[in-house]
Design an enzyme around this catalytic site. Structure first.
Site, PDB file in Angstrom:
ATOM      1  CG  ASN A  59      -0.270  -0.349   2.506  1.00 26.18           C
ATOM      2  OD1 ASN A  59       0.471   0.445   3.071  1.00 26.18           O
ATOM      3  ND2 ASN A  59      -0.518  -1.571   2.996  1.00 26.18           N
ATOM      4  CE1 TYR A 112      24.221  11.065  -9.481  1.00 27.63           C
ATOM      5  CE2 TYR A 112      21.965  11.773  -9.100  1.00 27.63           C
ATOM      6  CZ  TYR A 112      22.861  10.902  -9.675  1.00 27.63           C
ATOM      7  OH  TYR A 112      22.402   9.871 -10.445  1.00 27.63           O
ATOM      8  CG  HIS A 134       4.600  -8.193   2.908  1.00 28.63           C
ATOM      9  ND1 HIS A 134       4.834  -8.790   4.129  1.00 28.63           N
ATOM     10  CD2 HIS A 134       3.571  -7.337   3.113  1.00 28.63           C
ATOM     11  CE1 HIS A 134       3.972  -8.321   5.027  1.00 28.63           C
ATOM     12  NE2 HIS A 134       3.196  -7.434   4.425  1.00 28.63           N
ATOM     13  CB  SER A 186      -8.432  -2.945   2.992  1.00 30.07           C
ATOM     14  OG  SER A 186      -8.036  -4.198   3.501  1.00 30.07           O
ATOM     15  N   GLY A 187      -7.307  -4.664   0.265  1.00 31.91           N
ATOM     16  CA  GLY A 187      -7.611  -5.897  -0.443  1.00 31.91           C
ATOM     17  C   GLY A 187      -8.140  -5.768  -1.849  1.00 31.91           C
ATOM     18  CB  SER A 205      -5.319  -3.788   7.237  1.00 31.88           C
ATOM     19  OG  SER A 205      -4.215  -4.284   6.501  1.00 31.88           O
ATOM     20  CG  ASP A 261      24.451   6.919  -4.612  1.00 30.70           C
ATOM     21  OD1 ASP A 261      25.317   7.713  -4.200  1.00 30.70           O
ATOM     22  OD2 ASP A 261      24.584   6.258  -5.663  1.00 30.70           O
TER      23      ASP A 261
END
Length: 228
Positions: free
Chosen positions: A27, A225, A95, A43-44, A73, A118
């Site tokens: 999420n 940079y 995950h 959710s889901g 959740s 970095d």
């Protein structure tokens, strides 16, 4: 809020595009600081069918103020981090395989090279485990609290991610897309660290002077940079 909902939708769709999620395991959220509202993935809901209008808007207490779905959740974790760190504009939880493996091992992701330096000023920390009482109580809120406990007084944009013990990675940034960018980097450096330690188990950390140079040339007060 439509513009922010579109940004959060696009950031969520980047998760499967970059291989950070399986099924609905992730999420992304973003915050409108002026209004005190957060937009987050429902959710889901499958990525294949998700639309920008499916994003859920909640206030800082977690109350839904716009949207037909229940919010993620993990909403309470996101809200706790937004409350603590005013510099955060976006948060992501996944995950992803290698970062989650370090979380399950209960180990910080070590800073071994310049790719890591970095983006992250030092190791990517791993939290302590939550107690049974913390899990059975307000689990998601306590996940946010243990992240804050682990970061301590560190500048969150200098350590734009963490792995929660036995759970998985959280990353953040100036906005939703920046948070996803940092989550992608976290997964890549987690993989690199695992491979490097497999090749050389005695491998220690990147030299501090090299880490300082790589981080500061991108993020320090005299950063040079990239393009202005």
């Amino acid at each position: 809020m439509q513009k922010l909902k579109q940004q959060v939708f696009e950031a969520n769709m980047d998760l499967p595009r970059y291989g950070l999620v399986t099924f609905t395991w992730g999420n992304v959220s973003a915050i409108d600081r002026e209004r005190g509202l957060v937009v987050i993935k429902p959710s889901g809901v499958a990525y294949e069918t998700m639309k920008a209008d499916d994003m859920v808007v909640v206030d800082m207490s977690g109350k839904v103020v716009e949207g037909e779905y229940r919010p993620s959740s993990d909403t309470a974790t996101h809200l706790e981090l937004y409350r603590r760190y005013p510099s955060l504009g976006g948060i992501v939880h996944t995950h992803s395989t290698h970062a989650t493996a370090w979380a399950q091992a209960g180990l910080a992701i070590p800073a071994l090279g310049t790719t890591h330096a970095d983006y992250f000023f030092g190791d990517i920390p791993c939290t302590r485990g939550l107690s049974e009482e913390e899990v059975q109580g307000e689990y998601e809120l306590n996940t946010g609290k243990v992240i804050i406990e682990t970061l301590g007084n560190a500048e969150p944009l200098h350590t734009p991610g963490i792995v929660v013990y036995q759970h998985g990675p959280f990353a953040w940034g100036k906005d939703a897309h920046d948070a996803v960018h940092n989550a992608v980097v976290m997964e890549e450096v987690a993989k690199m660290a695992w491979i490097a330690r497999s090749i050389n188990p005695q491998l220690n950390h990147i030299d501090s002077f090299l880490m300082n140079e790589h981080f500061m040339r991108k993020h320090g007060p005299n950063a040079y940079y990239g393009q202005k």
